[in-house]
Scaffold this motif. Structure first.
Motif, PDB file in Angstrom:
ATOM      1  N   GLU A 192       0.852  -1.191   0.000  1.00 34.07           N
ATOM      2  CA  GLU A 192       0.000   0.000   0.000  1.00 34.07           C
ATOM      3  C   GLU A 192       0.885   1.237   0.000  1.00 34.07           C
ATOM      4  OE1 GLU A 192      -3.859   1.744   2.512  1.00 34.07           O
ATOM      5  OE2 GLU A 192      -2.985  -0.203   3.007  1.00 34.07           O
ATOM      6  N   THR A 198      -6.537   3.360   6.131  1.00 31.49           N
ATOM      7  CA  THR A 198      -5.808   2.198   5.623  1.00 31.49           C
ATOM      8  C   THR A 198      -6.731   1.279   4.830  1.00 31.49           C
ATOM      9  OG1 THR A 198      -4.568   2.335   7.697  1.00 31.49           O
ATOM     10  CG2 THR A 198      -4.137   0.444   6.290  1.00 31.49           C
ATOM     11  N   GLN A 199      -6.258   0.856   3.650  1.00 28.87           N
ATOM     12  CA  GLN A 199      -7.082   0.030   2.765  1.00 28.87           C
ATOM     13  C   GLN A 199      -6.794  -1.460   2.895  1.00 28.87           C
ATOM     14  OE1 GLN A 199      -9.584   1.501   0.755  1.00 28.87           O
ATOM     15  NE2 GLN A 199      -8.986   3.184   2.107  1.00 28.87           N
ATOM     16  N   GLU A 200      -5.536  -1.813   3.113  1.00 27.52           N
ATOM     17  CA  GLU A 200      -5.133  -3.218   3.088  1.00 27.52           C
ATOM     18  C   GLU A 200      -5.075  -3.806   4.490  1.00 27.52           C
ATOM     19  OE1 GLU A 200      -4.738  -4.942   0.342  1.00 27.52           O
ATOM     20  OE2 GLU A 200      -5.069  -3.209  -0.970  1.00 27.52           O
ATOM     21  N   GLU A 201      -5.584  -5.018   4.655  1.00 27.64           N
ATOM     22  CA  GLU A 201      -5.612  -5.659   5.972  1.00 27.64           C
ATOM     23  C   GLU A 201      -4.207  -5.876   6.526  1.00 27.64           C
ATOM     24  OE1 GLU A 201      -6.858  -6.951   9.457  1.00 27.64           O
ATOM     25  OE2 GLU A 201      -8.158  -6.106   7.896  1.00 27.64           O
ATOM     26  N   ARG A 202      -3.253  -6.199   5.659  1.00 29.71           N
ATOM     27  CA  ARG A 202      -1.881  -6.415   6.149  1.00 29.71           C
ATOM     28  C   ARG A 202      -1.298  -5.123   6.712  1.00 29.71           C
ATOM     29  NH1 ARG A 202       1.425  -7.142   8.849  1.00 29.71           N
ATOM     30  NH2 ARG A 202       3.479  -8.102   8.606  1.00 29.71           N
ATOM     31  N   THR A 203      -1.589  -4.003   6.083  1.00 31.95           N
ATOM     32  CA  THR A 203      -1.128  -2.717   6.598  1.00 31.95           C
ATOM     33  C   THR A 203      -1.756  -2.437   7.956  1.00 31.95           C
ATOM     34  OG1 THR A 203      -1.188  -1.976   4.286  1.00 31.95           O
ATOM     35  CG2 THR A 203      -0.690  -0.320   5.952  1.00 31.95           C
ATOM     36  N   LYS A 204      -3.050  -2.715   8.074  1.00 34.70           N
ATOM     37  CA  LYS A 204      -3.754  -2.497   9.344  1.00 34.70           C
ATOM     38  C   LYS A 204      -3.127  -3.313  10.460  1.00 34.70           C
ATOM     39  CE  LYS A 204      -8.250  -1.496   7.199  1.00 34.70           C
ATOM     40  NZ  LYS A 204      -9.619  -1.986   6.978  1.00 34.70           N
ATOM     41  N   GLN A 205      -2.811  -4.572  10.182  1.00 33.60           N
ATOM     42  CA  GLN A 205      -2.178  -5.433  11.188  1.00 33.60           C
ATOM     43  C   GLN A 205      -0.849  -4.853  11.641  1.00 33.60           C
ATOM     44  OE1 GLN A 205      -1.773  -9.230   9.293  1.00 33.60           O
ATOM     45  NE2 GLN A 205      -3.972  -9.730   9.381  1.00 33.60           N
ATOM     46  N   ARG A 259      -1.358  -1.641  13.745  1.00 29.63           N
ATOM     47  CA  ARG A 259      -1.906  -1.933  15.084  1.00 29.63           C
ATOM     48  C   ARG A 259      -0.802  -2.281  16.071  1.00 29.63           C
ATOM     49  NH1 ARG A 259      -6.693  -4.158  12.575  1.00 29.63           N
ATOM     50  NH2 ARG A 259      -5.714  -6.206  12.378  1.00 29.63           N
TER      51      ARG A 259
END
Length: 250
Positions: free
Chosen positions: A225, A236-243, A246
């Motif tokens: 991203e 944030t768009q992508e789940e991996r970025t969110k993880q 966090r």
């Protein structure tokens, strides 16, 4: 205008495919921060951009000239890479100062011996840059006599003395304690305010958010991203970025 373009970059170490079809550009005056977990390929990307590692495939372009390009299915580098090396400066995480040379010698040797600039002009520029970094009184000191933060500021001065068009920072604060980290980040922020073109690999999320024009999140050798800091951190768009983010918000 883009100072740097990297297109479809691939790099492997044995069976370890570290960079997979990476493409990015950096425009004049832009500050780009690259974030991501350890082992995601961030530092390797910088080392490829600065010719410390050779890419397996792709194109590297500085100022619209190809430093590396694909020919007949192979990656071929320009005959004289020194024509490109003056365009960029690189600040390492572990300072990489010459221990047996004074601060002034560390700063002035390369512009004089490599770029063949006038010694008086180089020394005047070095004195100006050291004063700007609050290091005037350390010109005759040796690296072992400096704190980690002071050594890193000298590294930045050394890079700036080459008068590059773009500066690369590879985890510039990872070897420093929190107090010294702040003084180095303050210097980089000042350079950003002066519109110095920079690419910064960093784990300092709040700093990346504050200083960057664009943030790139890498994982597993790809760009997952990228966008403006307010988008990458706030929308944030992508789940991996969110993880990943966090982990830094705990």
């Amino acid at each position: 205008m883009s100072i740097l373009k990297m297109t479809d970059i691939q790099k492997s170490f044995g069976d370890n495919h570290v960079l997979k079809q990476i493409s990015l550009h950096v425009d004049k005056g832009e500050v780009v921060s690259i974030i991501g977990p350890s082992g995601s390929g961030k530092s390797t990307l910088l080392r490829c951009a600065t010719f410390l590692e050779k890419i397996d495939a792709g194109t590297i372009t500085y100022d619209e000239r190809n430093a590396a390009e694909m020919k007949n299915g192979k990656c071929v580098y320009a005959r004289n890479l020194n024509d490109f090396r003056h365009i960029f400066g690189l600040v390492f995480q572990n300072f990489n100062l010459f221990p047996h040379r004074t601060v002034m010698k560390n700063v002035t040797d390369a512009p004089i011996s490599v770029l063949h600039r006038d010694p008086k002009e180089v020394r005047a520029l070095a004195e100006e840059l050291l004063a700007k970094m609050g290091l005037s009184e350390k010109a005759d000191a040796y690296p072992c006599e400096l704190s980690g933060g002071q050594q890193q500021r000298v590294s930045i001065v050394r890079a700036l003395a080459m008068q590059p068009e773009i500066l690369f920072f590879d985890e510039p604060t990872s070897a420093l304690d929190p107090e010294l980290t702040g003084e180095v980040l303050k210097v980089i922020k000042q350079l950003a305010e002066e519109h110095m073109t920079m690419v910064i690999v960093t784990h300092e999320m709040s700093f990346a958010r504050a200083v960057s024009d664009r943030v790139i999140f890498m994982d597993g050798g790809v760009i997952v991203e990228q966008g403006k800091p307010e988008d990458v951190f706030g929308d944030t768009q992508e789940e991996r970025t969110k993880q990943f983010l966090r982990h830094y918000e705990r």
